[in-house]
Scaffold this motif. Structure first.
Motif, mmCIF file in Angstrom:
data_model
loop_
_atom_site.group_PDB
_atom_site.id
_atom_site.type_symbol
_atom_site.label_atom_id
_atom_site.label_comp_id
_atom_site.label_asym_id
_atom_site.label_seq_id
_atom_site.Cartn_x
_atom_site.Cartn_y
_atom_site.Cartn_z
ATOM 1 N N GLU A 1 18.157 -31.632 -58.765
ATOM 2 C CA GLU A 1 17.365 -30.865 -57.800
ATOM 3 C C GLU A 1 16.693 -31.792 -56.792
ATOM 4 N N VAL A 2 16.224 -32.944 -57.274
ATOM 5 C CA VAL A 2 15.627 -33.940 -56.383
ATOM 6 C C VAL A 2 16.707 -34.508 -55.458
ATOM 7 N N LEU A 3 17.875 -34.792 -56.040
ATOM 8 C CA LEU A 3 18.968 -35.327 -55.235
ATOM 9 C C LEU A 3 19.423 -34.319 -54.183
ATOM 10 N N ASP A 4 19.372 -33.028 -54.516
ATOM 11 C CA ASP A 4 19.720 -32.001 -53.534
ATOM 12 C C ASP A 4 18.818 -32.075 -52.304
ATOM 13 N N VAL A 5 17.525 -32.379 -52.522
ATOM 14 C CA VAL A 5 16.605 -32.525 -51.393
ATOM 15 C C VAL A 5 17.026 -33.701 -50.523
ATOM 16 N N LEU A 6 17.383 -34.836 -51.149
ATOM 17 C CA LEU A 6 17.818 -36.011 -50.393
ATOM 18 C C LEU A 6 19.119 -35.727 -49.658
ATOM 19 N N ILE A 7 20.054 -35.032 -50.327
ATOM 20 C CA ILE A 7 21.325 -34.698 -49.686
ATOM 21 C C ILE A 7 21.107 -33.803 -48.467
ATOM 22 N N LYS A 8 20.215 -32.825 -48.617
ATOM 23 C CA LYS A 8 19.923 -31.922 -47.501
ATOM 24 C C LYS A 8 19.292 -32.693 -46.341
ATOM 25 N N ARG A 9 18.373 -33.610 -46.654
ATOM 26 C CA ARG A 9 17.740 -34.405 -45.600
ATOM 27 C C ARG A 9 18.772 -35.278 -44.903
ATOM 28 N N HIS A 10 19.672 -35.843 -45.671
ATOM 29 C CA HIS A 10 20.683 -36.756 -45.125
ATOM 30 C C HIS A 10 21.640 -36.025 -44.179
ATOM 31 N N SER A 11 21.965 -34.777 -44.537
ATOM 32 C CA SER A 11 22.959 -34.036 -43.767
ATOM 33 C C SER A 11 22.359 -33.297 -42.573
ATOM 34 N N SER A 12 21.022 -33.275 -42.484
ATOM 35 C CA SER A 12 20.418 -32.536 -41.358
ATOM 36 C C SER A 12 20.091 -33.450 -40.190
#
Length: 198
Positions: free
Chosen positions: A187-198
């Motif tokens: 769930e934490v990694l999902d936040v980082l992935i979302k930030r990276h892709s935006s």
């Protein structure tokens, strides 16, 4: 219910994966005897089609594969072996049979989170981790803060071993905090992935 491998049609493919890195190392073939020999000796053993006999990986080179665990696929006709390699796996000298480097140990975090989860569900009086859960969320969070401060202090000095020790302490207590909050690391990694892709 534990799934059993179906050896009724002969040999089954056995994929070997490094249990720390998650890297696929090699493929061999096993029959029931090879699997039993693997379980009893702790060294991954195959049935060699060219030698027509059991063959323990590393018997000539010394680069054994230490057995950790295994899983059987949904049809019972393939094995996934988790192992710890003692050196290069391929006969060419490469880390893997696909000439990939076997680096990175992030898969160990998944293993460690499983242990932390088990300590929470099955507390033992001798477990440090269980004792943290018993003291409650405030104590767990406090430990993360303490370890973060200690890491910052060590970062200012030039003692790599001390810095690594504090970094490991912080990571461990952070994983305990996630478990206490019932939050998955993904769930934490999902936040980082979302930030990276935006």
């Amino acid at each position: 219910m534990t799934r059993e491998a179906d050896f009724s049609k002969g040999l089954v493919p056995a994929i070997v994966q490094d249990h720390l890195t998650g890297k696929v190392l090699m493929q061999g073939y096993m029959d029931a005897e090879a699997l039993q020999h693997t379980l009893s000796t702790g060294k991954v053993t195959f049935f060699s089609r060219s030698k027509n006999r059991l063959w323990t990986k590393g018997e000539a080179s010394g680069n054994y594969l230490t057995y950790i665990s295994h899983a059987v696929d949904c049809d019972g006709d393939s094995l996934l072996i988790q192992a710890q390699p003692a050196g290069p796996v391929c006969h060419t000298g490469a880390d893997t049979c696909w000439e990939e480097q076997n680096t990175g140990k992030v898969a160990f975090i998944r293993y460690l989170t499983g242990i932390i989860h088990d300590r929470k569900l099955n507390p033992s009086g001798q477990s440090y981790t269980a004792s943290l859960f018993a003291k409650g969320i405030n104590k767990v969070a406090q430990k993360v803060g303490e370890e973060a401060v200690e890491l910052v202090i060590e970062a200012k000095d030039d003692h790599k071993d001390l810095f690594l020790g504090e970094a490991a302490d912080l990571l461990f207590h952070y994983l305990v905090l996630l478990e206490a909050k019932e939050v998955e690391l993904d769930e934490v990694l999902d936040v980082l992935i979302k930030r990276h892709s935006s």
